[in-house]
Every structure is written in structure tokens, then in C-alpha cells.
Design an enzyme around this catalytic site. Structure first.
Site, PDB file in Angstrom:
ATOM      1  N   ASP A  52      56.756 -47.261   2.863  1.00 23.30           N
ATOM      2  CA  ASP A  52      56.607 -48.669   3.221  1.00 23.30           C
ATOM      3  C   ASP A  52      57.510 -49.546   2.349  1.00 23.30           C
ATOM      4  O   ASP A  52      57.042 -50.426   1.641  1.00 23.30           O
ATOM      5  CB  ASP A  52      55.134 -49.082   3.093  1.00 23.30           C
ATOM      6  N   TYR A  88      61.577 -52.733   7.701  1.00 24.57           N
ATOM      7  CA  TYR A  88      60.730 -53.823   8.192  1.00 24.57           C
ATOM      8  C   TYR A  88      61.580 -54.925   8.796  1.00 24.57           C
ATOM      9  O   TYR A  88      62.749 -55.085   8.460  1.00 24.57           O
ATOM     10  CB  TYR A  88      59.912 -54.411   7.028  1.00 24.57           C
ATOM     11  N   ASN A 123      54.847 -46.671  11.940  1.00 24.65           N
ATOM     12  CA  ASN A 123      54.618 -47.491  13.132  1.00 24.65           C
ATOM     13  C   ASN A 123      55.605 -48.648  13.224  1.00 24.65           C
ATOM     14  O   ASN A 123      56.029 -49.033  14.328  1.00 24.65           O
ATOM     15  CB  ASN A 123      53.179 -48.006  13.162  1.00 24.65           C
ATOM     16  N   HIS A 217      52.820 -40.501   8.148  1.00 20.03           N
ATOM     17  CA  HIS A 217      52.795 -41.918   7.773  1.00 20.03           C
ATOM     18  C   HIS A 217      51.373 -42.430   7.627  1.00 20.03           C
ATOM     19  O   HIS A 217      51.037 -43.097   6.648  1.00 20.03           O
ATOM     20  CB  HIS A 217      53.534 -42.762   8.808  1.00 20.03           C
ATOM     21  N   HIS A 226      43.752 -50.271   6.328  1.00 20.86           N
ATOM     22  CA  HIS A 226      43.634 -49.568   7.610  1.00 20.86           C
ATOM     23  C   HIS A 226      42.488 -48.568   7.638  1.00 20.86           C
ATOM     24  O   HIS A 226      41.994 -48.224   8.712  1.00 20.86           O
ATOM     25  CB  HIS A 226      44.946 -48.837   7.935  1.00 20.86           C
ATOM     26  N   ASP A 253      49.002 -47.639   4.398  1.00 21.75           N
ATOM     27  CA  ASP A 253      48.338 -48.629   3.555  1.00 21.75           C
ATOM     28  C   ASP A 253      49.234 -48.897   2.352  1.00 21.75           C
ATOM     29  O   ASP A 253      49.695 -47.962   1.686  1.00 21.75           O
ATOM     30  CB  ASP A 253      46.966 -48.138   3.106  1.00 21.75           C
ATOM     31  N   HIS A 254      49.467 -50.191   2.071  1.00 21.01           N
ATOM     32  CA  HIS A 254      50.422 -50.591   1.036  1.00 21.01           C
ATOM     33  C   HIS A 254      49.756 -50.547  -0.331  1.00 21.01           C
ATOM     34  O   HIS A 254      49.479 -51.572  -0.951  1.00 21.01           O
ATOM     35  CB  HIS A 254      50.978 -51.978   1.338  1.00 21.01           C
TER      36      HIS A 254
END
Length: 334
Positions: A52, A88, A123, A217, A226, A253-254
Site C-alpha cells: 500500500d 494510488y 484492489n 493483498h 477492513h 489494511d494500512h
């Protein structure tokens, strides 16, 4: 950069398109593409895991990259793994999208990071041109880059099974929330997922590696925003448990997380802190087995020998936040 090769076995009606260094694009009806990466002379292996991240250096991406370079040099890493959401907000627009160099080449500049990167799609990557990220053209721009939907990496002491998890998630199809996803090559979804599960199960069953590590992922277990990915809990987790998988590593999840399975030896490790993080944003209801959670930016390192695995989580300043030691016959968190 270490070289790599693969063995690829096609089924009927599968068109193989050869490209740079012997890689190829392939149908999911075929067995998983395989690559080789040598371990060290003493049989050990070390690597970093980041997810991410791709924001042109913003949201502390550059600071995390700097610390990755420092730790990478200290550990003399063999390669880097990306757990997806590489660019992103909406993946790449095409093979000529400047975001590739601005978010990857120009950010991860440390000498120790000039190694092979093995990446899966997230995603957010599916919201752009998926084939662009998979294209051999990007390898000509930066030879470190290798991203495929699903594949197997044999690193002698360990085998890594990279799984394309985005097509598992039903809401991306039924309720995409005003997002457009690139499902070219995926439809019909149920067939794609079923074939992929068969390929993963076969590859895991046939593996004789000392360590079995699965990369995706989406999290199977997470207490981040999430939470658990129910489709993976239902469809993928039983396969991992039945085939003696040691680690499942993910992003999405960040945050940074370590969760132990309560019914098997699997350790669930989230490394999704490559850039923007979600401070104080908890979403998972299943607290069982949680050993560590950090809602900030950072990354993870892994060191493997024949008998032991040493894993560390770092924050944006390079501080060690959590570490664990795993033996083949025992496990302990330090």
C-alpha cells in the site's frame, strides 16, 4: 540483481505470449507460473515486505523507503515483496503512466533496494489498467519490477505462493461504490477463483520447501479497518491449513499486524504501511490470536534459516516495534 527462470505448463486453448527474460502472460486455466531466486551460500534468506505504497513519495512513502534502504543494507536482503495497492488511487492508466517511475523508481533509490521486487495486485491496482502493471514494458523501464496476478517463487529454503485475492471479494462485483474495476481476463469470476484455488492447492501440496509462505493483498485475519476477508476465510484458509503453510502475508489494511492462528501454526502478518495510514481506525471484531497491531506507517523484514524465522516490524523512523521468532517445531513472540 539475481536472475530467475520459470517452468510453465499450458492447457488447451491457452495462448502463451513470451516476453523479456522468459516471462509470459498466461490464462488462469494454466498451472501457476514459477520463478527461481537463489538463497545465500549458507542456505539463509532475507527480504523486506511492504504494501500500500505508491503515492509519488507522499504520506511518508519516501521516509519509509529511506528506512527500508537502511534495514535492507543491514540485513543484506535478497529481494523485496510488495503486497499490492502499488499505485494510488486508481492503479496505472497505461504503460506510459509516469506514476510508475514517480512512485517506484524515483522513491526506492537506496542501493540495497536495487534487488528484484515481487509484487501482487491490490484492489486499487484493479481500478486502473491491470495489463499495464503486468506488462514487460515496465521491466524495460525498471528491471526490478515483476508483477503478476498469481505465481510461485522458489527461493530454495522457502517457496512463496503469490495469490491474486481481489477477484475473491464479492463486493467489488456487486457493490463497487462508484469505482470501475478492470475485470479483463477475470470473467467469469467464479471460474477464475475456482481455477486459481485448484492451482494454489496443487502447488502447495507438491511443495517440499522448508518454509511455505503465501502472499496476498487482502487479509485473512485483521483487526484493521477492513477486518477479516470472509471470502478468503471460507475458500483459501482451509487450503493453507491443510498444507502446512507457515505465514500468510498481506497488505490492504494500512497498518502493521501480527495475528496467530488459534487452530494451526499459521502466522498472519500484515504489512500495509507503505504510505498513508489510518490512525485509530479499527474495524476487525475478531480479536483472537492478536499479538501486535500498529496503526501507522512502516514495513517488515524476514530472515530465514533452515530451522528458524526472525521477523521484525519497523515504523517510519526505523524503530523496531515488534519481533517474533518462529522455529519449525515451536513458536515464540519476543
Amino acid at each position: 540483481m539475481a536472475g530467475f527462470s520459470y517452468k510453465y505448463k499450458s492447457k488447451a486453448l491457452c495462448l502463451v505470449l513470451a516476453f523479456t527474460l522468459g516471462s509470459c502472460l498466461f490464462s488462469t486455466l494454466a498451472k501457476l507460473q514459477r520463478f527461481e531466486h537463489p538463497s545465500n551460500a549458507d542456505g539463509s534468506l532475507s527480504f523486506l515486505v511492504i504494501g500500500d505504497w505508491g503515492r509519488r513519495g507522499a504520506y511518508n512513502q519516501s521516509q519509509v523507503a529511506f528506512q527500508m534502504g537502511r534495514i535492507g543494507e543491514e540485513l543484506d536482503i535478497n529481494f523485496i515483496i510488495s503486497t499490492g495497492d502499488n499505485f494510488y488511487e486508481n492503479g496505472l492508466t497505461g504503460i506510459d503512466d509516469t506514476a510508475f517511475e514517480e512512485s517506484f523508481t524515483n522513491v526506492y533509490t537506496a542501493k540495497s533496494l536495487q534487488k528484484q521486487w515481487y509484487s501482487v495486485l491490490g484492489n486499487h491496482d484493479y481500478r486502473g489498467d491491470v495489463e499495464a502493471q503486468l506488462s514487460p514494458v515496465l521491466r524495460k523501464i525498471d528491471g526490478r519490477w515483476l508483477c503478476l496476478r498469481s505465481f510461485v517463487l522458489n527461493a530454495e529454503i522457502a517457496e512463496f505462493f503469490f495469490v491474486d485475492t481481489t477477484p475473491f471479494v464479492e463486493k467489488y462485483f456487486s457493490n463497487p461504490e462508484d469505482h470501475t474495476y478492470d475485470w479483463n481476463g477475470i470473467s467469469p469470476q467464479k471460474d477464475y477463483v475456482a481455477d486459481l484455488l485448484k492451482d494454489v492447492e496443487l502447488a502447495l501440496r507438491e511443495s517440499t520447501a522448508k518454509w511455505k509462505i503465501v502472499i496476498g493483498h487482502h487479509g485473512i485475519r485483521s483487526i484493521g479497518y477492513h477486518g477479516d476477508t470472509q471470502e478468503l476465510v471460507k475458500k483459501l484458509l482451509p487450503i493453507l491449513e491443510a498444507n502446512n503453510v507457515d505465514f500468510y502475508m498481506n497488505g490492504h489494511d494500512h497498518c502493521l499486524e501480527h495475528i496467530s492462528s488459534t487452530v494451526s501454526p499459521i502466522q498472519f502478518l500484515t504489512s500495509g504501511g507503505g504510505s498513508r495510514a489510518w490512525r485509530g481506525d479499527f474495524g476487525g471484531l475478531n480479536q483472537d490470536g492478536v499479538k501486535f497491531y500498529y496503526d501507522g506507517q512502516g514495513f517488515m523484514s524476514v530472515q530465514l534459516t533452515q530451522s528458524d524465522a526472525k521477523i521484525m516490524f519497523y515504523d517510519v523512523f526505523g524503530n523496531v516495534l515488534h519481533k517474533l521468532s518462529v522455529a519449525k517445531q515451536a513458536y515464540s513472540a519476543m
